[in-house]
Scaffold this motif. Structure first.
Motif, mmCIF file in Angstrom:
data_model
loop_
_atom_site.group_PDB
_atom_site.id
_atom_site.type_symbol
_atom_site.label_atom_id
_atom_site.label_comp_id
_atom_site.label_asym_id
_atom_site.label_seq_id
_atom_site.Cartn_x
_atom_site.Cartn_y
_atom_site.Cartn_z
ATOM 1 N N GLY A 81 0.817 -1.214 0.000
ATOM 2 C CA GLY A 81 0.000 0.000 0.000
ATOM 3 C C GLY A 81 0.848 1.259 0.000
ATOM 4 N N ALA A 82 1.895 1.258 0.800
ATOM 5 C CA ALA A 82 2.785 2.416 0.860
ATOM 6 C C ALA A 82 3.544 2.593 -0.452
ATOM 7 C CB ALA A 82 3.757 2.263 2.027
ATOM 8 N N LEU A 83 3.853 1.501 -1.137
ATOM 9 C CA LEU A 83 4.529 1.587 -2.433
ATOM 10 C C LEU A 83 3.656 2.287 -3.462
ATOM 11 C CD1 LEU A 83 6.913 0.872 -4.293
ATOM 12 C CD2 LEU A 83 5.755 -1.308 -4.748
ATOM 13 N N VAL A 84 2.363 1.995 -3.437
ATOM 14 C CA VAL A 84 1.429 2.669 -4.338
ATOM 15 C C VAL A 84 1.432 4.173 -4.065
ATOM 16 C CG1 VAL A 84 -1.019 2.927 -4.941
ATOM 17 C CG2 VAL A 84 -0.010 0.636 -4.688
ATOM 18 N N ILE A 108 3.024 9.595 -5.775
ATOM 19 C CA ILE A 108 3.563 10.910 -5.414
ATOM 20 C C ILE A 108 4.840 11.199 -6.195
ATOM 21 C CG2 ILE A 108 4.509 12.301 -3.516
ATOM 22 C CD1 ILE A 108 1.460 11.827 -3.393
ATOM 23 N N PHE A 109 5.711 10.203 -6.310
ATOM 24 C CA PHE A 109 6.975 10.407 -7.018
ATOM 25 C C PHE A 109 6.745 10.821 -8.465
ATOM 26 C CE2 PHE A 109 10.375 8.574 -9.697
ATOM 27 C CZ PHE A 109 11.387 9.448 -9.317
ATOM 28 N N TYR A 110 5.865 10.126 -9.167
ATOM 29 C CA TYR A 110 5.625 10.462 -10.567
ATOM 30 C C TYR A 110 4.942 11.810 -10.733
ATOM 31 C CZ TYR A 110 7.446 6.026 -12.073
ATOM 32 O OH TYR A 110 8.284 4.967 -12.321
ATOM 33 N N ILE A 111 4.169 12.222 -9.758
ATOM 34 C CA ILE A 111 3.540 13.548 -9.819
ATOM 35 C C ILE A 111 4.574 14.644 -9.577
ATOM 36 C CG2 ILE A 111 1.935 15.089 -8.614
ATOM 37 C CD1 ILE A 111 0.167 12.571 -8.135
ATOM 38 N N LEU A 112 5.478 14.440 -8.616
ATOM 39 C CA LEU A 112 6.390 15.497 -8.181
ATOM 40 C C LEU A 112 7.743 15.528 -8.889
ATOM 41 C CD1 LEU A 112 5.859 15.440 -4.312
ATOM 42 C CD2 LEU A 112 4.778 16.918 -6.010
ATOM 43 N N LYS A 113 8.164 14.421 -9.513
ATOM 44 C CA LYS A 113 9.535 14.345 -10.018
ATOM 45 C C LYS A 113 9.859 15.395 -11.071
ATOM 46 C CE LYS A 113 9.048 11.021 -13.722
ATOM 47 N NZ LYS A 113 9.556 9.834 -14.325
ATOM 48 N N SER A 114 8.908 15.716 -11.931
ATOM 49 C CA SER A 114 9.226 16.664 -13.001
ATOM 50 C C SER A 114 9.333 18.098 -12.504
ATOM 51 C CB SER A 114 8.195 16.562 -14.121
ATOM 52 O OG SER A 114 6.914 16.839 -13.622
ATOM 53 N N PHE A 130 9.830 19.016 -9.016
ATOM 54 C CA PHE A 130 10.600 19.198 -7.797
ATOM 55 C C PHE A 130 11.922 18.442 -7.774
ATOM 56 C CE2 PHE A 130 6.236 20.129 -6.632
ATOM 57 C CZ PHE A 130 6.373 21.339 -5.984
ATOM 58 N N GLY A 131 12.201 17.637 -8.777
ATOM 59 C CA GLY A 131 13.466 16.921 -8.861
ATOM 60 C C GLY A 131 13.717 16.042 -7.649
ATOM 61 N N ASN A 132 14.916 16.158 -7.093
ATOM 62 C CA ASN A 132 15.276 15.337 -5.937
ATOM 63 C C ASN A 132 14.451 15.672 -4.697
ATOM 64 O OD1 ASN A 132 17.167 13.828 -7.284
ATOM 65 N ND2 ASN A 132 18.870 15.147 -6.738
ATOM 66 N N HIS A 133 13.987 16.901 -4.593
ATOM 67 C CA HIS A 133 13.126 17.242 -3.462
ATOM 68 C C HIS A 133 11.808 16.468 -3.555
ATOM 69 C CE1 HIS A 133 15.733 20.320 -1.844
ATOM 70 N NE2 HIS A 133 15.906 20.760 -3.070
ATOM 71 N N GLY A 134 11.310 16.257 -4.767
ATOM 72 C CA GLY A 134 10.121 15.439 -4.961
ATOM 73 C C GLY A 134 10.355 14.005 -4.533
ATOM 74 N N LEU A 135 11.559 13.503 -4.785
ATOM 75 C CA LEU A 135 11.918 12.152 -4.351
ATOM 76 C C LEU A 135 11.897 12.060 -2.832
ATOM 77 C CD1 LEU A 135 13.020 9.312 -4.998
ATOM 78 C CD2 LEU A 135 15.304 10.317 -4.963
ATOM 79 N N TRP A 136 12.445 13.063 -2.159
ATOM 80 C CA TRP A 136 12.443 13.067 -0.694
ATOM 81 C C TRP A 136 11.025 13.160 -0.143
ATOM 82 C CZ3 TRP A 136 15.857 11.779 2.841
ATOM 83 C CH2 TRP A 136 17.213 11.744 2.493
ATOM 84 N N ILE A 137 10.196 14.009 -0.749
ATOM 85 C CA ILE A 137 8.808 14.135 -0.298
ATOM 86 C C ILE A 137 8.088 12.795 -0.459
ATOM 87 C CG2 ILE A 137 6.571 15.214 -0.812
ATOM 88 C CD1 ILE A 137 8.231 17.737 -1.646
ATOM 89 N N ALA A 138 8.302 12.142 -1.596
ATOM 90 C CA ALA A 138 7.674 10.840 -1.837
ATOM 91 C C ALA A 138 8.153 9.814 -0.819
ATOM 92 C CB ALA A 138 7.966 10.371 -3.265
ATOM 93 N N LEU A 139 9.435 9.841 -0.490
ATOM 94 C CA LEU A 139 9.976 8.903 0.489
ATOM 95 C C LEU A 139 9.374 9.140 1.875
ATOM 96 C CD1 LEU A 139 11.972 6.605 1.033
ATOM 97 C CD2 LEU A 139 13.714 8.338 1.481
ATOM 98 N N LEU A 140 9.246 10.402 2.260
ATOM 99 C CA LEU A 140 8.635 10.711 3.559
ATOM 100 C C LEU A 140 7.166 10.287 3.593
ATOM 101 C CD1 LEU A 140 10.219 14.177 4.382
ATOM 102 C CD2 LEU A 140 10.687 11.995 5.473
ATOM 103 N N LEU A 141 6.455 10.515 2.507
ATOM 104 C CA LEU A 141 5.058 10.095 2.460
ATOM 105 C C LEU A 141 4.940 8.574 2.437
ATOM 106 C CD1 LEU A 141 3.595 12.798 0.080
ATOM 107 C CD2 LEU A 141 3.205 12.548 2.532
ATOM 108 N N PHE A 142 5.941 7.904 1.883
ATOM 109 C CA PHE A 142 5.977 6.441 1.906
ATOM 110 C C PHE A 142 6.018 5.926 3.340
ATOM 111 C CE2 PHE A 142 8.806 2.737 2.315
ATOM 112 C CZ PHE A 142 8.052 1.784 1.645
ATOM 113 N N VAL A 143 6.958 6.429 4.143
ATOM 114 C CA VAL A 143 7.068 5.924 5.519
ATOM 115 C C VAL A 143 5.884 6.368 6.369
ATOM 116 C CG1 VAL A 143 9.567 5.597 5.506
ATOM 117 C CG2 VAL A 143 8.647 7.782 6.236
ATOM 118 N N MET A 144 5.342 7.550 6.094
ATOM 119 C CA MET A 144 4.160 8.002 6.829
ATOM 120 C C MET A 144 2.949 7.134 6.502
ATOM 121 S SD MET A 144 4.586 12.136 6.479
ATOM 122 C CE MET A 144 2.967 12.479 7.065
#
Length: 99
Positions: free
Chosen positions: A49-52, A57-63, A65-79
C-alpha cells in the motif's frame, strides 16, 4: 576536493536528512510490533500500500521538484506505511483480543 563538492551539494537536502528519522520512526516501531505478532502478511500488505502511495507521489512530483520530490515521496511512503500498519493493528487486536 570531492568531499567539499559533496558537502556543498548536500546542503540543499539537509532539511530532508533531518526530517526523515523523525518521520520514519513510527513505521519502524510498528515493524517491531508486527514482527512480535509474526504478522508478516500484514507487513507485506502495508509495504504494498505504501509503495502505491510512493510511486504515485513520485511520478507527480519528479518533473517539478526533482530530488526534493523524491524526498517528499519517500517521507510520504514511511508516513503512509505507519498509518496502514496502525489500521492493520486494529484488526490484529481483534484477532488476539488485546485491550
Amino acid at each position: 576536493s570531492k568531499e567539499s563538492i559533496i558537502l556543498e551539494l548536500s546542503h540543499d537536502y539537509i532539511i530532508w536528512i533531518i526530517l526523515f528519522p523523525i518521520i520514519a520512526t513510527p513505521s519502524y516501531i510498528w515493524d517491531g510490533i508486527f514482527i512480535g505478532f509474526t504478522a508478516s502478511k500484514e507487513m507485506r500488505n502495508s509495504m504494498a500500500g505504501a509503495l502505491v502511495v510512493y510511486l504515485s507521489i513520485f511520478y507527480i512530483l519528479k518533473s517539478n521538484f526533482g530530488n526534493h520530490g523524491l524526498w517528499i515521496a519517500l517521507l510520504l511512503f514511511v508516513m503512509s506505511r505507519a498509518l496502514i500498519q496502525w489500521i492493520l493493528y486494529r484488526n490484529i487486536k481483534k484477532i488476539y483480543q488485546i485491550t
